[in-house]
Design an enzyme around this catalytic site. Structure first.
Site, mmCIF file in Angstrom:
data_model
loop_
_atom_site.group_PDB
_atom_site.id
_atom_site.type_symbol
_atom_site.label_atom_id
_atom_site.label_comp_id
_atom_site.label_asym_id
_atom_site.label_seq_id
_atom_site.Cartn_x
_atom_site.Cartn_y
_atom_site.Cartn_z
ATOM 1 N N GLY A 62 0.870 -1.171 0.000
ATOM 2 C CA GLY A 62 0.000 0.000 0.000
ATOM 3 C C GLY A 62 0.904 1.219 0.000
ATOM 4 N NE ARG A 99 5.805 -3.156 -4.549
ATOM 5 C CZ ARG A 99 4.505 -3.362 -4.362
ATOM 6 N NH1 ARG A 99 3.999 -3.238 -3.154
ATOM 7 N NH2 ARG A 99 3.716 -3.664 -5.373
ATOM 8 C CG ASP A 250 -0.008 2.226 -6.018
ATOM 9 O OD1 ASP A 250 -1.142 1.844 -6.357
ATOM 10 O OD2 ASP A 250 0.603 1.779 -5.034
ATOM 11 C CE LYS A 261 -1.577 -4.029 -6.794
ATOM 12 N NZ LYS A 261 -0.151 -4.369 -7.020
HETATM 13 O O1 MRU Z 1 1.016 -3.757 -4.686
HETATM 14 P P1 MRU Z 1 0.332 -3.109 -3.518
HETATM 15 O O2 MRU Z 1 -0.506 -4.042 -2.717
HETATM 16 O O3 MRU Z 1 1.303 -2.302 -2.675
HETATM 17 O O4 MRU Z 1 -0.635 -2.073 -4.214
HETATM 18 C C1 MRU Z 1 -1.574 -1.369 -3.473
HETATM 19 C C2 MRU Z 1 -2.474 -0.543 -4.300
HETATM 20 O O5 MRU Z 1 -2.419 -0.506 -5.500
HETATM 21 C C3 MRU Z 1 -3.383 0.330 -3.547
HETATM 22 O O6 MRU Z 1 -4.629 0.386 -4.137
HETATM 23 C C4 MRU Z 1 -2.723 1.696 -3.525
HETATM 24 O O7 MRU Z 1 -1.405 1.584 -3.044
HETATM 25 C C5 MRU Z 1 -3.458 2.648 -2.710
HETATM 26 S S1 MRU Z 1 -3.041 2.394 -1.010
HETATM 27 C C6 MRU Z 1 -3.908 3.449 -0.023
#
Ligand code: MRU
Length: 368
Positions: A62, A99, A250, A261
């Site tokens: 997240g 990441r 993100d 995502k």
């Molecule tokens: O790969 P992740 O689980 O880190 O991706 C998370 C997402 O895409 C969330 O929807 C995004 O980070 C928003 S978090 C408040």
């Protein structure tokens, strides 16, 4: 991006049921999200490599939570190896490489670098802890303000219709993804607390199934929800069985194009086709005014095993991995996609709701 202040809001009373990230003195621990929704276990992060590995392996995940965890990673490195330029630069570089898509990671590391660079090495340790604490508590306040601003949208839609308000989301943008109430789920929790009859449609979010985390959060909070297969979203939107779609983000480019995502883009397309509003909820740390448009956002490619396998509970109640496709199967696994600004009805931030191309109006100090 300068440091921003947020004002108290009706959702500022939200407390995470379990801290996603916790510092006690020089000890930092996380809730290991790779074990959820089956097991709730904490893990101490004692060294820089352990922090980097936790982010890479998505034990913490997240966008806002990744940023705060990386900030503590810098503090941990300085505490164990000293505050020299060499240690600081190595920590910043290692964490930045974990990441690529969530800009919150880079925002937090830039903020740590700005706070620490001007200081002599022996003053950096204490300042690193303080700055990381400020990033984490700032995120909690930011989530609360997003909750208040998003609540207005939900309350408006709910007031115009009979029956429950049906919200569709994707991935997990709840308290598990932040240091506070979440981004998407902050308004949902606020609406629920106000007695608005709300139901959330949660898509699985293959391959890492973050939707299971959202469903777990909502169940714990007593918010009505239904888990759906990712591919069911188009049908439900087309049938008018959804009132509003809200997802997290993100990275949001200057023109409003938004990375989130993988699978978010398809929901936005289907929502537009059905005439259903599609919102993004995200904090200032997700805005990237240096990035002109979505084509410049780096998209993380993750390993093929995430697609070839699935994790769950076996018959003995142990967390197990099952092979779905043979090892030799070639796989493409882009972890994010980009939703063009034109498909987004509005972006809910801690400062209010902006049209995607008008974010600069909310953040004039960041406009270039
Ligand atoms: O790969 P992740 O689980 O880190 O991706 C998370 C997402 O895409 C969330 O929807 C995004 O980070 C928003 S978090 C408040």
């Amino acid at each position: 991006m300068p440091e921003l202040t947020t004002s108290p809001s009706p959702t500022s009373h939200f407390r995470q049921p379990i801290a996603t990230l916790q510092r006690k003195g020089a000890q930092v621990s996380i809730l290991d999200q790779t074990l959820l929704p089956f097991r709730s276990e904490r893990r101490v992060l004692a060294s820089l490599p352990e922090v980097a590995d936790a982010i890479r392996a998505m034990r913490v995940r997240g966008a806002p939570l990744i940023g705060a965890t990386a900030a503590y990673g810098v503090a941990i490195a300085l505490a164990s190896e000293g505050g020299t330029d060499d240690v600081l630069e190595r920590a910043l570089a290692l964490l930045a490489a974990t990441r690529p898509t969530a800009v919150n990671l880079h925002w937090a590391l830039d903020r740590m670098a700005r706070a620490l660079h001007p200081l002599p090495p022996d003053a950096r340790g204490a300042r690193a802890w303080a700055e990381a604490d400020a990033i984490a508590s700032g995120d909690e306040a930011t989530c609360a303000a997003i909750g208040a601003n998003g609540l207005q949208i939900l309350a408006d839609i709910a007031a115009r219709r009979a029956g429950p308000l049906r919200v569709m989301t994707h991935c997990n943008a709840g308290w598990l993804a932040t240091c506070g109430a979440g981004t998407v789920l902050a308004p949902v929790y606020a609406a629920h607390a106000q007695g608005i009859d709300i139901e959330v449609l949660v898509s699985e979010t293959r391959p890492r199934n973050q939707g299971l985390l959202t469903a777990w959060e909502l169940r714990e909070a007593g918010v009505r929800h239904m888990l759906i297969a990712d591919n069911a979203a188009g049908l439900l939107l087309a049938r008018g069985e959804v009132d509003v779609v809200i997802t997290g983000a993100d990275r949001i480019a200057a023109n409003g194009d938004t990375a989130n995502k993988v699978g978010t883009f398809l929901k936005a397309l289907a929502a537009r086709h059905a005439g259903i509003p599609f919102y993004i909820a995200a904090p200032h740390s997700t805005l990237d005014f240096d990035c002109a448009d979505g084509s410049r956002i780096p998209i993380e490619d993750r390993g093929g095993d995430e697609v070839r396998t699935v994790r769950g509970l076996d018959r003995d109640g142990n967390i197990a991995e099952l092979q779905l496709a043979p090892e030799a199967t070639a796989v493409l696994n882009p972890a994010f996609d980009v939703t063009p600004a034109g498909l987004i009805s509005g972006i809910v931030t801690e400062r209010g709701v902006a049209e995607p191309g008008r974010l600069r109006d909310l953040y004039p100090e960041c406009a270039r």
